[in-house]
Write a protein that holds these residues in place. Structure first.
Motif, PDB file in Angstrom:
ATOM      1  N   THR A 148       0.329  -0.185   6.953  1.00  0.00           N
ATOM      2  CA  THR A 148       2.419   0.303   7.885  1.00  0.00           C
ATOM      3  C   THR A 148       2.460  -0.658   8.591  1.00  0.00           C
ATOM      4  N   ASN A 198       8.283   2.610   8.404  1.00  0.00           N
ATOM      5  CA  ASN A 198       6.912   2.318   8.654  1.00  0.00           C
ATOM      6  C   ASN A 198       6.157   1.143   7.846  1.00  0.00           C
ATOM      7  N   ILE A 199       7.273   0.428   7.514  1.00  0.00           N
ATOM      8  CA  ILE A 199       6.250  -0.944   6.269  1.00  0.00           C
ATOM      9  C   ILE A 199       7.320  -2.630   6.876  1.00  0.00           C
ATOM     10  N   THR A 211       1.167  -6.163   5.753  1.00  0.00           N
ATOM     11  CA  THR A 211       2.176  -5.056   5.780  1.00  0.00           C
ATOM     12  C   THR A 211       2.927  -5.676   3.685  1.00  0.00           C
TER      13      THR A 211
END
Length: 94
Positions: A82, A33-34, A74
């Protein structure tokens, strides 16, 4: 220009177009989730413009840039948002 998370593209002929981010699947960060979704979102915006929906393309583009201007970034942009939060921020700007 930044990393691959910013590289969007369109392969366009006289009557067809294919729009996609330039980057690959990024298996090294899969499921974390990056990822930076900018290239995918801007590819979609470019596609909408090409299809004649420039108004909606502009809404997406403005919303994305407003999220970044507000400090939502991000990790590849020096932030800690995220992928989900970044995308939600864009949607809230719409």
């Amino acid at each position: 220009m930044g990393g691959l998370g910013f590289a969007y593209s369109g392969n366009i002929s006289d009557n067809m177009g294919m729009f996609e981010p330039v980057h690959g699947s990024a298996p090294d960060i899969a499921g974390r989730n990056i990822a930076n979704p900018t290239a995918m979102i801007m590819s979609t915006s470019m596609m909408l413009d090409w299809l004649g929906f420039g108004k909606f393309s502009k809404i997406i583009e403005d919303s994305l840039f407003n999220a970044i201007r507000s400090g939502v970034r991000t990790p590849d942009m020096g932030g800690n948002a995220t992928t989900s939060y970044f995308t939600e921020s864009i949607l809230k700007n719409m």
